[in-house]
Structure formats: structure tokens, C-alpha cells
Design an enzyme around this catalytic site. Structure first.
Site, PDB file in Angstrom:
ATOM      1  N   GLU A 252       3.328   1.563 -11.471  1.00  0.00           N
ATOM      2  CA  GLU A 252       4.733   1.533 -11.056  1.00  0.00           C
ATOM      3  C   GLU A 252       5.545   2.611 -11.775  1.00  0.00           C
ATOM      4  OE1 GLU A 252       6.255  -1.494  -9.370  1.00  0.00           O
ATOM      5  OE2 GLU A 252       4.346  -2.505  -9.059  1.00  0.00           O
TER       6      GLU A 252
ATOM      7  N   GLY B 113       0.810  -1.217   0.000  1.00  0.00           N
ATOM      8  CA  GLY B 113       0.000   0.000   0.000  1.00  0.00           C
ATOM      9  C   GLY B 113       0.841   1.263   0.000  1.00  0.00           C
TER      10      GLY B 113
ATOM     11  N   ARG C 281      -2.998 -17.575 -42.387  1.00  0.00           N
ATOM     12  CA  ARG C 281      -4.162 -16.906 -42.952  1.00  0.00           C
ATOM     13  C   ARG C 281      -3.912 -16.578 -44.419  1.00  0.00           C
ATOM     14  NH1 ARG C 281      -9.567 -15.491 -41.840  1.00  0.00           N
ATOM     15  NH2 ARG C 281     -10.036 -13.463 -42.773  1.00  0.00           N
TER      16      ARG C 281
ATOM     17  N   ASP D 154      -3.757  -5.369 -34.855  1.00  0.00           N
ATOM     18  CA  ASP D 154      -4.091  -4.911 -36.200  1.00  0.00           C
ATOM     19  C   ASP D 154      -3.825  -6.013 -37.232  1.00  0.00           C
ATOM     20  OD1 ASP D 154      -4.667  -2.805 -38.160  1.00  0.00           O
ATOM     21  OD2 ASP D 154      -2.558  -3.081 -38.699  1.00  0.00           O
TER      22      ASP D 154
END
Lengths: 339, 296, 394
Positions: free
Chosen positions: C370, C133, C275, C343
Site C-alpha cells: 500500500e 486487483g 525475567r 531484541d
């Protein structure tokens, strides 16, 4: 020169892998000018000798072996004795041929590639101290040199292997040669079996689940069941389909783990290597390891819901869809044509 | 006995060579094994044949450049470790390979083996027959209670070495194990046969070759990896084994002349569409194979 | 031979231990985490078995001393583990980073012997889950203005305040809490080990997070929480405490994002190879090829930065600005690569199956937490110019 088909005999019928080995032996013998011998070893050796002559073996060397009737085909009883039998047959036949005035003939010993053979082939090679080439899909031999083709790297690469010597051992992958009848007049020599020391090994139990005794390497139609069949409903559909198209069921690794099927049915690099007329792949994605066990199938039909599944890269016919819809419809169609 | 030694790409790794037990004299002393029974696992390092394969000038290359522990031997080791946990066997792993194979062998220690031996300077292009003869000399010297090994290696898929080794040793053997138990001072091995499974009882010493369907080999943990540094790994030249001069000059009886890409099956027709279209295509496909009886 | 996954062969340069740890972590992550990643992200599930599995593998506190249950491995090994975990999901890596760097590191570095013995072994074995914390609702990049405060009381402290964006807080047993205390009239930041079961501690879950969905995020709320004196870190004061932890975690992020980027590159490479459009694989076109070339070039710089930074940390020669440089560069490049990968996958890029968009949205958080991309730019800017620009001059 002689090409010897080494045939373990323990069933009522000769296995088709044995006939394939005989056929390959006649092909190699005719191109190299050698004679074909059949070495029949086992409890049903005498019974099968005439069949060997029908498939081209002019010399039959028959060695009847006494084995425990319950455990005919298992390695402890039959397999272990084959090593001693082959050793003995080699010694005796060489001596006979020498007394007939012939020089020690170059010998090529051909085996099938069943688990029974895989278990003993290495030991046979070590015992005779001769070259061994396992799991070949094609070979040539000139009496001294043997050049064999064998798949390697999970069946992705063909390796050309060379061996030299007066005696060479090869095992032949099943399903690649059509057994071809070629009857000849044969002479039969009978031999007494040597004493085999089983070195303290005992067969405790033979686990052959019902409906599981089929030898997949012999089956012309195989239905390969993968992850896509996930429950008892699916299993029932597969069973129905198998009856309708006379198929035997095989499994991929997914079902080795699921427990739905017997482990005996595993096809793949780590299971059985099969080359049936038809391999019908149901819900099998096509991992390298599975493909290594069935890529030599004559025809491959695949059903998978994922159009990108690698199995479609080698399927002659690819069907994209849900098995749980397709199978009931296909079963219905088959039933109506057969009715 | 403890001295720096060149390992892995010519780099000196002092930190961990300092705890290696290195001895290349006539033979070597193992850790105290007088009270423990020992399982010897014979392992091989292979290319990662499950990574992408490509051909370059007649030789095969894999996308993972680092070799792996043969998957079948990993199953054999896993089984040995399970037996060891239950019955107190000591597990020793032997591998034939170049010195840089020590990293793969160390994986076996990281998985939990107690000790390892790397047999170096093997004859060039050693085949199964040569390997079996070398292993036989090692086993005879070492005297384990059982040898457990993979039924084949994942690269060549030959599967002869186990049977050859057993015949040299004149030990009982069982191949293609899919289950191993140790009961009443004997190994009970469940073997996958052609159409059934066989439970075979073998007295010690015996040899077992394993299917890789026997188990899922454990992944080494970080603690196992760190602990493996402290376990003994012996590096032994083959010519220092009994009969080693002959072993180190053995010629292979089989040689690989060439490797070529497997002729690829061309992808056939891909059918998508409604159920009727799919079933029609299937009926036509099944009908074209006489053995299905569909077309008749 | 050109290695399309590691062009400059950095993995060959790793020490044998580190490479073995990398391979074991890869095997575990691919076999056990990858199959859970899609559902974990989609359905916001952090499988409660994961901490135990990681602990059994030794992945929690890998570089903590072995005497406290850690792995005793190098900083490089810790980084390599982060790379393998984040190859699957930045959320899983976040869990591991918090447990290892933000909870175990401060206890090991700043804790008393009793604190180390009490907590480190349980954190290493995942018997306890930890959280950290520092950030508050109104104080993110500027933690020095935090309002959480501890005031002395009999035998300890009373803690009040709230922390937010706390990874693991809803499942945590223990929290490392940074709070202000008065010492000689000055506000000083001190560290406390707070157990979440104590009276006055609550850990509400943050709902409807669109990123890092497979990791638990929540708040830490302290209402008059009594913290025994034994639970304060004895010596560490000021922001040096939390920044030491953050440096360790940021270092892990520099490595982790290499894994995320490699995943996206590998998926894209496979996709354009398989593809086919207009009769040819997409990979046969110039645009996909140069996109892949850009990805691999960036990945190579990321690998080499992370690897060298690991060497520097192992040699004890690291300056925080070096970590800022690598955290900023590697997360930025990973995010670029993930977006291009999305994309290149066309419409498929938005589906869960290919998981590239999953990395895109995760990395949006990683770019921010961070120390944001820009804050690390300002840290570097201060080093380069000698002038701090955090406080606006307007």
C-alpha cells in the site's frame, strides 16, 4: 455483651467451619469481655449442642427445625428458615435477657461463609436492619464497634471495614482458624421454630453426583486440576493421586467448561474459596480469578510445564515439568512407600 | 423533554442526547410495557479489577482507567437476554451510579437490553444495605416480573445486596444460579450449593442472583452499539423515587476505613530437572504435610 | 496518574460510540483471534470461520452505510477496529482492510445502486469475500503502466491480464479489478467487479510467504474473461479510483500498526519485569528502561497522529498526503519498536510463544504494501518541494 455463633445444623457431624466460627467467637469474646452463645438451628440442632459447649459456648440456644429429610442442606428448606429463625432468636433472647434485669446486650453474630450462609446473610441483615460484613478473615469488636479485615478486589487488596451498632453480623472465611476445644458448662434454652413462608418456592431436584458430595471448604488436602489435565488418562492419574494423598479434587474454570468434572468442584472468585493445609495445583496457570479462591491455602505446591506460570509466584514449592510424566512416577513412588 | 445535556467529561453530545428520554420530575413513563412481561437486571459499574492493580496514597488504581460492567451482572444480563429471546420478556437494566456511568449502562443496551434506568445522586459511600433499599423502592415502583442480578460485584466481592433486596420485597429468591429456565410460568433455577446443585422452582415475581459461571456474556456488536443510541435510557435522581428524600440521605452502616496491599506470598523454591529430581522434591513436599499421610 | 498505555489520554477524547466500538473489538480480538494467532502464523492458517465472526461483530464495512448492511460507524471507529485486529496479527487486519476498504468502499463510492444492493450486504455478512486487483507482476509502485486491459464486446468487456500480491484472492468470491480501456484513443483506467467463478478467472495461491502467513495471498489471472457491462463502475476514471480505496486502506494501516506496536511494547514491558538475570529483573537496568521509554514515546506520537487523522477524515478535511505521512511514520515506528522488542526478549524473542518476531516479519510487509515507506516519502517530498521525484532524472 455476647458473641453468638450461628450454626446451621443438618449433618451428622458439625462442619469444621462451624467449629472455626465457635473458636473465633471465643477469641473475640475473651478480648472484649463478652459471653459466647451458640445458636443451633436445624434438624440436628439438639444433637450438636454438646459439641458447641465443648468449643466454648456457655449459652446454647437450640431451635429444632423440621425440614424435608431429602433436602436438609439446601437453601429452600433450611436456608430460608434460618432468616426467620435468627429473627426469632434475636427477639426472644433479647426479651429473656431484659427480663433477667440486664439491659439489651450488644450482640455480635458470627456465621460461617458457606453457600448456605451466603444465601441468607444479606436477608438476615435486612430483616434485623443491622450492619453486615461478609467474608472476613479477621475482626475485633468492643461491643459497639466492629473492625473487620476482608479480602477484596479478587483477594489482591485487604479492606479494613468499620461498622457500628448494638447488633452486627459477620461471616468468617473458612480454613483460617484452628478449631480449639475449650469445654465449658453450658445452659441450654430451647425455642419453638417460627412458621416460615417459603413464598411458593419448591425444590424440584437435588443433583449430587456420585463422589461429589464432599464440601471442599472442609477438606485439608485439595488437588486443583487445571487445563494441564486434558483427557481421561490425566483424570485417572489425578484420581489415583487423590486416593494416595487423601486429597479432594477441585477444578479451575478451564474444567468448568470442559465437562470433565462436576461444576460443584470449582474453586475461585466465582466458585468456592478454600484454605486447605495443602493445595496441590496441577496444570493450573494461576489466573487472578482462580488465585482469589485458594491464595490463603497454608501450603501451595504447583506443577506446571511453563516456568513462567503465575501460579509459581505464590507456590511454596514449584515443579516445572510435564504432568503426564510426573504423575505416573509420583504415583509409583507413593505406592512403593505405602506398600 | 428533549434537550441538550452535559454528559461525559463536560462535553455536550447533541447527537445522542437528542434521543435520550430525560425526565427528572416526580417519576417517569416507561415505554409501552403493558403486554410484555419484564425482567429487571440490576447492574453495577466497577473498576476493571482484572487489569493491573497499583497503590497510590492508600487508594487503589487499575491500569485500565475505564470502569466496566460488573462481570457477574453481565452474566445476569446475558441470561435475561436468552430468556427474552425464548419467552418474549422485555429486559430493563437499572444501575445506581453517577451520570458518567451512562456509558457502562449503554453497553447493556448494546448487548441487547430494551431499556435502561440510571439512578443518580446516590448517598456517598453507599454500602450493600443502602443500595438494596434504593433498589427496593425502584422495584416496587417499577413492578417487574423478575429481578436478575450478579451474585456479587467483582470489586468488593461482598454478595449481600441480592438477599437484602429480596427480604425488603418479601419475594422468593435464589442465589448463585448456574442455570435458569422458564417453564410453566415459573423460573426454574439451578443453584450451586455447597456440595450439590439444587433445582429450585420459583413463582413470579422472584429474585435470582447469578454466578458468572452461568454463561459467557455476549460482546456487543457494532450494530448493537449503534442501535443502543436509539433505545431509551432514563436518568432519574434517587430523591425523585417514592420515599426518595429518605433514600437519598441514607447513611451506610459499614464503611471502608483503609485499603492495603494483600501481604504477598513469597514465591518458594522452583525445581527444574530430570524426572527423578522432580519426584523427589514432590515426595519431600508432600511428606512435610501430615494430613497427606505421606511422611508417616 | 500517568497512563502507561495511553500517556496523552487520547482514548478519553473519543466519542462514546467510537470508544464502545473499540472496546467491543478489543474484547472480540483478545478472546477469539489472539488464541489462534500463533498457530495461524506458524502453519499458514487463515481460519475460514474468522470472516463470519468478524461479520457477526459488524467489523466488515464498519463505516459503510447501514442501508447496505454496513455499520454506519465513523472513520475513527474503523481505525480503532484496525488497531485492535492488528494488535493480534497484521494478517487478520489485512483481511479486514481489503474487505472493508478495498472492496466495499469502491462499490459504495463508485458503484451503481444495483451493484451496491447486489454486493455490499453479502460482503458485510461475509457471505462473499472480496479482493482488490491493482498491482501487477511488473508494475508495483507505478500502477499507471499496468497492462491488464478490457476491450469492448457485445454486452460488456473482455478482460485479459494478471494481478499479483492480492490479499484474499485464493478465497475471494469477487474481485475489484482495475484495467485499462480505450476511450477516444486514450488509455483510461476503469474499475470492474469480477466474480472469481467466471470462466477464465484463476486465483493461484502464492507459496512460501515468510510474512503475513495467517492471511491468504495470491494472484488474479484473467484469460478472455467476459465481464457484463453491468459490472463496470459507471463514472470513475483514472487512478483516482484505486487511490481512493488505497487512501482508506492506508488510513486503516496507520491505525493498525499502533496496535502492533502496543502489543510489542506491552510484551517487552511484561518480559523485562518478569525475567531475572544477575539476581534482578531486567527492568531494573537502564538500557531496558530507556528502550521502553523510546517505545512509549513513539507509540504516543503514533496514537495522536492516527486519532487526529481520524478526526480529519470524519470532518471531510483530509488530503492524501496527510495519510501518507501517518502511514509512513506509523509503520516505520511500529517496525522499529517490534525489532527492539525482539531484541529485548533475547533468545525468547525468536520463539513463537512471545509473538514479537511474528509482528516484526508481518510489519516488514506492511512497510512495503500500500505504498512503500519510501514512496510515501516521495509523496510528501513532492508536497513539500513542489517537485515530483518519482520519475528518475538520471
Amino acid at each position: 455483651m455476647r458473641v453468638c455463633a450461628v450454626i446451621p445444623c443438618f449433618q451428622e457431624e458439625l462442619r469444621s467451619s462451624a467449629l472455626e466460627v465457635l473458636t473465633k467467637a471465643t477469641i473475640v469474646a475473651s478480648s472484649s469481655g463478652g459471653r459466647v452463645e451458640a445458636w443451633l438451628v436445624g434438624p440436628t440442632a439438639e444433637k450438636h449442642s454438646s459439641k458447641a459447649a465443648q468449643y466454648g459456648a456457655a449459652t446454647l440456644r437450640v431451635m429444632e427445625l423440621e425440614v424435608d429429610s431429602e433436602a436438609k442442606g439446601v437453601n429452600v428448606s433450611l436456608g430460608r428458615r434460618i432468616v426467620d429463625a435468627v429473627d426469632e432468636l434475636m427477639t426472644q433472647s433479647t426479651a429473656e435477657l431484659a427480663t433477667e434485669g440486664a439491659p439489651q446486650p450488644p450482640s455480635l453474630l458470627l456465621f460461617d461463609n458457606t453457600e448456605l450462609t451466603k444465601d441468607v446473610l444479606g436477608a438476615c441483615g435486612a430483616r434485623l436492619d443491622v450492619p453486615v460484613i461478609a467474608d472476613v478473615v479477621d475482626l475485633s469488636w468492643d461491643g459497639h464497634q466492629c473492625i473487620a479485615q476482608r479480602p477484596t478486589y479478587a483477594s489482591k487488596v485487604m479492606s479494613k471495614v468499620h461498622a457500628e451498632g448494638s447488633v452486627i453480623l459477620c461471616s468468617i472465611r473458612a480454613g483460617l482458624f484452628e478449631p480449639d476445644e475449650k469445654p465449658v458448662k453450658a445452659t441450654t434454652h430451647r425455642y419453638k421454630s417460627p412458621q416460615t413462608d417459603l413464598l411458593g418456592q419448591v425444590l424440584k431436584e437435588l443433583v449430587a453426583p456420585e463422589g461429589d458430595t464432599v464440601d471442599l471448604t472442609e477438606a485439608p488436602i485439595i488437588i486443583g486440576v487445571g487445563r494441564g489435565i486434558a483427557d481421561e488418562t490425566g483424570k485417572d492419574l489425578v484420581a489415583k493421586l487423590a486416593t494416595l494423598i487423601r486429597g479432594e479434587i477441585a477444578i479451575s474454570r478451564a474444567h468448568f467448561e470442559s465437562g470433565m468434572y462436576s461444576h460443584t468442584l470449582l474453586v475461585g472468585q466465582s466458585g468456592k474459596v478454600v484454605a486447605p493445609r495443602l493445595y496441590l495445583a496441577l496444570g493450573i496457570s494461576g489466573s487472578i480469578q482462580h488465585v482469589a479462591g485458594m491464595s490463603e491455602s497454608h501450603t501451595i505446591i504447583a506443577i506446571n510445564k511453563d516456568p513462567e506460570a503465575p501460579i509459581f509466584d505464590l507456590a511454596d514449592l514449584g515443579i516445572v515439568g510435564d504432568l503426564y510424566q510426573i504423575l505416573p512416577a509420583l504415583i509409583h513412588a507413593l505406592e512403593s512407600t505405602q506398600a | 423533554m428533549q434537550h441538550a445535556r452535559v454528559l461525559n467529561s463536560g462535553k455536550i453530545q447533541n447527537e445522542w442526547t437528542s434521543i435520550w428520554h430525560i425526565q427528572t420530575e416526580a417519576f417517569f413513563l416507561y415505554s409501552d410495557m403493558s403486554q410484555d412481561r419484564t425482567i429487571l437486571v440490576c447492574a453495577k459499574e466497577t473498576p476493571d479489577t482484572y487489569s493491573d492493580l497499583s497503590f497510590s496514597g492508600g487508594s487503589v488504581q487499575f491500569s485500565n482507567p475505564r470502569p466496566v460492567l460488573n462481570a457477574y451482572d453481565a452474566s445476569a444480563l446475558e441470561e435475561a437476554l436468552v430468556l427474552s429471546e425464548a419467552h418474549g420478556f422485555r429486559v430493563h437494566v437499572v444501575m445506581i451510579g453517577p451520570e458518567k456511568a451512562s456509558e457502562t449502562l449503554r453497553k447493556a443496551l448494546a448487548m441487547g437490553a430494551d431499556e435502561a434506568t440510571l439512578l443518580t445522586d446516590a448517598p456517598k459511600d453507599a454500602d450493600s444495605a443502602v443500595i438494596a433499599k434504593i433498589l427496593a423502592a425502584f422495584v416496587e415502583q417499577f413492578g417487574p416480573d423478575a429481578v436478575i442480578m450478579g451474585r456479587q460485584s467483582q470489586d468488593t466481592d461482598v454478595g449481600l445486596a441480592g438477599g437484602m433486596l429480596a427480604d425488603h420485597l418479601q419475594w422468593p429468591w435464589t442465589t448463585n444460579a448456574i442455570g435458569i429456565r422458564f417453564e410453566q410460568e415459573a423460573f426454574w433455577v439451578k443453584r450451586q450449593g455447597d456440595s450439590a446443585q439444587e433445582w429450585i422452582d420459583s413463582p413470579m415475581p422472584c429474585l435470582i442472583t447469578c454466578s458468572n459461571n452461568l454463561n459467557d456474556p455476549r460482546i456487543p456488536t457494532l450494530k448493537g452499539i449503534m442501535a443502543s443510541k436509539k433505545k431509551p435510557m432514563h436518568i432519574v435522581a434517587i430523591d425523585s423515587l417514592p420515599g426518595g428524600d429518605a433514600l437519598s440521605t441514607l447513611a451506610p452502616s459499614t464503611t471502608i476505613e483503609s485499603l492495603t496491599p494483600m501481604p504477598e506470598r513469597a514465591a518458594g523454591e522452583l525445581v527444574e530437572g530430570d524426572l527423578e529430581t522432580l519426584v523427589e522434591a514432590l515426595m519431600k513436599g508432600l511428606g512435610s504435610i501430615p494430613e497427606t499421610g505421606v511422611g508417616s | 496518574m500517568f497512563n502507561i498505555h495511553d500517556p496523552y489520554l487520547f482514548e478519553d477524547e473519543l466519542a462514546e460510540d467510537d470508544r464502545m466500538i473499540m472496546e467491543a473489538a478489543r474484547e472480540y480480538c483478545q478472546a477469539n483471534l489472539e488464541p489462534r494467532a500463533l498457530r495461524g502464523n506458524q502453519d499458514e492458517i487463515f481460519d475460514p470461520e474468522i470472516p463470519k465472526e468478524m461479520a457477526d461483530m459488524g467489523l466488515l464495512g464498519a463505516s459503510i452505510a447501514e442501508e447496505y448492511g454496513g455499520g454506519g460507524a465513523s472513520q475513527t471507529a474503523y481505525g480503532l477496529i484496525a488497531r485492535e485486529v492488528e494488535r493480534v496479527d497484521s494478517g487478520y487486519r489485512s483481511f479486514m482492510s481489503v474487505q472493508s476498504s478495498l472492496v466495499m468502499v469502491p462499490i459504495e463510492k463508485f458503484g451503481t445502486e444495483e451493484q451496491k444492493k447486489q454486493y455490499l450486504p453479502k460482503l458485510a455478512s461475509a457471505e462473499m469475500i472480496g479482493c482488490f486487483g491493482l498491482t501487477e507482476p511488473d508494475h508495483g509502485s507505478d500502477p499507471s503502466s499496468m497492462v491488464t486491459r478490457a476491450v469492448p464486446t457485445d454486452g460488456g468487456w473482455v478482460l485479459n491480464g494478471a494481478k499479483t500480491w492480492i490479499t484474499n484472492s485464493p478465497i475471494a468470491d469477487v474481485a475489484i479489478v482495475w484495467a485499462k480501456v480505450k476511450e477516444e484513443e486514450e488509455d483510461v483506467i476503469r474499475g470492474f467487479i469480477v466474480e472469481t467463478s467466471w470462466k477464465g478467472v484463476s486465483t493461484p495461491h502464492i507459496k512460501d510467504k515468510m510474512s503475513l502467513r495467517a492471511s491468504e495471498t495470491g494472484e488474479l489471472v484473467f484469460q478472455d474473461v467476459f465481464v457484463p457491462e453491468t459490472h463496470m463502475f459507471p463514472d470513475i476514471r483514472g487512478l483516482k479510483g484505486p487511490f481512493t480505496c488505497l487512501n482508506s486502506a492506508r488510513y486503516g494501516i496507520a491505525w493498525g500498526t499502533v496496535g502492533a506496536a502496543e502489543f510489542c511494547y506491552e510484551r517487552s514491558r511484561t518480559y523485562v519485569g518478569e525475567r531475572k538475570q544477575f539476581g534482578h529483573p531486567l527492568a531494573a537496568n537502564q538500557l531496558p528502561q530507556t528502550k521502553l521509554a523510546n517505545m512509549l514515546t513513539d507509540i504516543t506520537t503514533m496514537q495522536l497522529l492516527a486519532w487526529r487523522l481520524g478526526q480529519l477524515r470524519d470532518a471531510g478535511k483530509v488530503d492524501p498526503a496527510m495519510i501518507s505521512l501517518a502511514k509512513r511514520h506509523n509503520v516505520g515506528k511500529a517496525l522499529d519498536i517490534a525489532r527492539v522488542a525482539r531484541d529485548m526478549h533475547g533468545g525468547n524473542g525468536v520463539t513463537g510463544d512471545y509473538r514479537v518476531i511474528h509482528h516484526v516479519i508481518n510489519l516488514e510487509s506492511v512497510n512495503t504494501y500500500e505504498g512503500t515507506y519510501d514512496i510515501h516519502g516521495l509523496i510528501l517530498g513532492r508536497e513539500i518541494t513542489g517537485i515530483q521525484a518519482f520519475v528518475p532524472k538520471g
